[in-house]
Structure formats: structure tokens, C-alpha cells
Design an enzyme around this catalytic site. Structure first.
Site, PDB file in Angstrom:
ATOM      1  N   ASP A  20      -9.045  26.361 -15.615  1.00 59.36           N
ATOM      2  CA  ASP A  20      -9.858  26.251 -14.406  1.00 59.36           C
ATOM      3  C   ASP A  20     -11.340  26.309 -14.710  1.00 59.36           C
ATOM      4  O   ASP A  20     -11.896  27.387 -14.931  1.00 59.36           O
ATOM      5  CB  ASP A  20      -9.468  27.367 -13.433  1.00 59.36           C
ATOM      6  CG  ASP A  20     -10.194  27.247 -12.109  1.00 59.36           C
ATOM      7  OD1 ASP A  20     -10.715  26.159 -11.819  1.00 59.36           O
ATOM      8  OD2 ASP A  20     -10.241  28.234 -11.365  1.00 59.36           O
ATOM      9  N   ASP A  66     -14.073  20.243 -11.506  1.00 59.59           N
ATOM     10  CA  ASP A  66     -13.206  21.417 -11.390  1.00 59.59           C
ATOM     11  C   ASP A  66     -11.779  21.078 -11.798  1.00 59.59           C
ATOM     12  O   ASP A  66     -11.011  20.522 -11.013  1.00 59.59           O
ATOM     13  CB  ASP A  66     -13.249  21.938  -9.944  1.00 59.59           C
ATOM     14  CG  ASP A  66     -12.395  23.167  -9.742  1.00 59.59           C
ATOM     15  OD1 ASP A  66     -11.925  23.752 -10.737  1.00 59.59           O
ATOM     16  OD2 ASP A  66     -12.192  23.552  -8.585  1.00 59.59           O
TER      17      ASP A  66
END
Length: 390
Positions: free
Chosen positions: A35, A240
Site C-alpha cells: 500500500d 496508490d
């Protein structure tokens, strides 16, 4: 652009990319979601009842998942409230365990627990492939909620963000790698993560546009081209990897979607609130490929970012097979370039020069990749892991 129809993955990992990481003494392995949209590395740990996922059911077997416990690792240390990495204001005393509570954009999704320190076990990416052990501070996640209990990041989250608590920040601070890393997302779903990777001289680049409050890997887009249509749209978006599918606000969302739709030959599926995407099209039983318009993003600095495959295959309850534009309309005040728009690239997050780099790669002959494989899976279709502002 012609897109072949490939078999889809059927296990329930939320269409994210994962790596096996090893922590503690004796070593335990965890399948953590990668992440870049958040900073905290956390693992399920000394879980309260019903607050962690202990096993996953696949089509053929049950996969047991590790649960971390500080008391079971001889190298584990608690992080006290007087530590420089503890920024909480709700500590009862300086010697108390440092608590954390992180909420994410996905509805009712959070991780709560205490900070601990232990040993992260890595391997060098040279010919020797030597073991590298480093102390790292991470979250002992005693209570997870929301989609963390529903298939997305069920065994932990590997925070790769900009702030001091993140994994790449820790490795750079400990002198184990330069302050840069690369994620490679292969078209077949296999990839690589490589710390200390500064990219190559022939990669394309754009500068980061870092916010002072809650900094992220924010970049600026100056133009969008969809086939024959082009629009001078300027906006910022976060790269992201912890968000499955790209999410954009208007006018970018409407421009891409309507331009894409106007250049598709297949019949469009009737919009259905149960479907995760708005623009989907029927595939015939014997169809082996489909043609879609090229989609390009022009980044600040004029380098172009070509989307290798902006679509996703979806099956309906009545057995129809569709391909969909893998794009959501953002319902929050943020634009996110999700993992699906990173396919086919080695993405370099160069935190020394403060630039994002990208280069076409199949991730197999990438000379700078290491031994941490990452692979996606689907469904459910979710976008879990960008944290809300603290």
C-alpha cells in the site's frame, strides 16, 4: 488497443497485490497487501474475538494465516509513549504502550492496536541473495474492522507511504537502502517489489506534488486522451497501490467514461447499482479479444502515461461475461490512480529526487527486482486502503 481475454483469478483478496514478508524470532510469514497510499505497516496481532482473519477458504483448500504475538517472539519490544515514533496524545503515561488507531476511506474500515518493534527479514537482490535483518516499528493490530475482515488485506498491510513510520522510510533511515523503491506490476498478475531501486535513465518521470498535511505520492495530470478525444484537464491524483481501481472526480471521470463509451463496438450492459462499474460491455461466448481506444494521461513535465489495460472482466449473476472500464466515480474529495492503472509498468517512487518514474516491464527480466513476488486477485471489487486525514 486490442485486449486478449485472459482467465480471471477467483480467490478473495480484493484485487490487490501482496507480498510474503517474514517478521520476528522465530520467523513468521505474513501475506501483506502492498500500500503506497498509507504509511503504517500493521499485522494481525493478539486479536480480540472476531477482529482478525485466521484462515481463507479457496476453491480447493483452506489457507491458514499467521497471527503475530509479541510474547511469542524473542526479539519483540513494545514501543512506549515517550518514543519519537509515538505521536499519540492519549497516552496515560510516558512508559505506557504507544497506541494507534487508523481509519481508512473504505466504509467502517480501521486497524487499532499498539506499536511494537521486531525484526523484519529481507533478502538482497544481488547474486548472493544474502539475508538482511532490520528492526522495524509496526502496528500490532488487535482489532480490524470493515473490509479487512472481508478479504482485502486479511493478513496485514505493508505501509509504503512517505512518512517516517513507513517501511521504505525505516530502511533508508537504517542505511539499508537508498530512499527509493520500485513496484513492478506484470500483465499476468506477477510482480516485484525492490527497495533501494532508483529506476533507470530511460524511464519517464513526473515530480511529486506533496501536500504538507498528510503527505502522499501526489502527482499532477495536465491532459487526458481517449482514442480520438483529448481534453486539457489539470488535476492532482495519488498513486496508490492499496486502492484496487482508479477513482476520479468530474470532469475527468465523465470525460474518460463517455469518450471510452463512444468508441466501443460491443453492446453496453444496462447500468446496474449492484455492478461495481458503470461502463460495461457484453462479450460473446466465443470471443477471444476486444478492441478499446487507447487511454493516455499526460503528466506534469509532458511525459505521457499510457494505460496498458484499463478494463476488467466481470461475470454477472445470470452468467453473462462483461468487460468493464475499471474506473469509479470518486465520492470523496480526492482523485486516486489505483493499482489497475499501474499494470505493465515498473513504477519507481523516488523519494530522494521526489519524482515518480515509470517504464514498461514484464517484471521477469527486470534486473533490479528482488525476491518478493506480488500478485493480484479478484473479486470482490473494493478500494480499501487510503487512510483518511488524521
Amino acid at each position: 488497443m486490442k485486449i486478449p481475454i485472459l482467465p480471471s483469478w477467483r480467490n478473495s483478496f480484493g484485487f490487490l497485490h501482496y507480498a510474503n514478508v517474514s517478521v520476528g524470532t522465530p520467523t513468521l510469514s505474513f501475506l501483506v497487501a502492498l500500500d503506497t497510499g498509507s504509511d503504517l505497516f500493521w499485522l494481525p496481532c493478539d486479536c480480540m474475538a472476531g477482529s482478525c482473519v485466521t484462515a481463507l477458504q479457496t476453491s480447493s483448500s483452506i489457507i491458514d494465516l499467521s497471527i503475530y504475538s509479541p510474547s511469542n517472539s524473542s526479539t519483540s519490544k513494545n514501543v512506549s509513549c515517550d518514543s519519537t515514533l509515538c505521536r499519540q496524545t492519549q497516552c496515560p503515561s510516558a512508559n505506557s504502550n504507544c497506541p494507534y488507531n487508523v481509519s481508512y476511506l473504505s466504509s467502517n474500515t480501521s486497524s487499532t492496536g499498539i506499536f511494537v518493534e521486531d525484526i523484519l527479514h529481507l533478502i538482497t537482490d544481488d547474486d548472493q541473495q544474502k539475508a538482511v535483518d532490520t528492526p522495524i516499528t509496526f502496528g500490532c493490530g488487535q482489532n480490524q474492522t470493515g473490509i479487512f475482515l472481508e478479504g482485502a488485506a486479511p493478513n496485514g498491510l505493508f505501509g509504503l507511504g512517505i512518512e517516517d513510520i513507513s517501511v521504505p522510510s525505516t530502511l533508508a533511515r537504517n542505511g539499508l537502502a537508498s530512499n527509493s523503491f520500485a513496484l513492478c506490476f506484470g500483465r499476468d498478475g506477477v510482480g516485484r517489489i525492490s527497495f533501494g531501486n532508483n529506476g533507470s535513465s530511460d524511464q519517464r518521470e513526473t515530480p511529486f506534488n506533496i501536500r504538507q498535511s498528510h503527505p502522499t505520492y501526489n502527482i499532477s495530470i495536465t491532459q487526458i486522451t481517449v482514442g480520438q478525444n483529448s481534453s486539457e484537464l489539470e488535476f492532482s491524483a495519488i498513486f496508490d497501490s492499496g486502492t484496487s481501481f482508479t477513482s476520479l472526480r468530474d470532469p475527468a471521470y465523465t470525460f474518460i467514461s463517455e469518450s471510452f463509451n463512444s468508441q466501443i463496438q460491443e453492446k453496453r450492459h444496462t447500468s446496474d447499482p449492484q455492478m461495481p462499474f458503470e461502463y460495461c460491455y457484453y462479450l460473446s461466448a466465443n470471443q477471444t479479444s476486444y478492441v478499446i481506444p487507447d487511454v493516455n494521461l499526460t503528466m506534469k513535465g509532458e511525459d505521457r502515461y499510457f494505460l496498458n489495460d484499463p478494463t476488467v472482466i466481470v461475470s454477472t449473476e445470470d452468467g453473462a461475461v462483461l468487460y468493464c472500464l475499471g474506473l469509479h466515480k470518486s465520492d470523496v474529495n480526492i482523485d486516486i490512480i489505483g493499482q489497475n492503472f499501474m499494470t505493465g509498468y515498473r513504477i519507481v517512487f523516488d523519494r530522494e529526487r521526489m519524482v515518480l518514474g515509470w517504464k514498461d516491464s514484464n517484471c521477469y527480466n527486470d534486473q533490479t527486482s528482488n525476491n518478493l513476488p506480488i500478485s493480484p486477485s479478484q473479486p470482490p471489487v473494493v478500494s480499501p486502503a487510503h487512510p483518511v486525514d488524521p
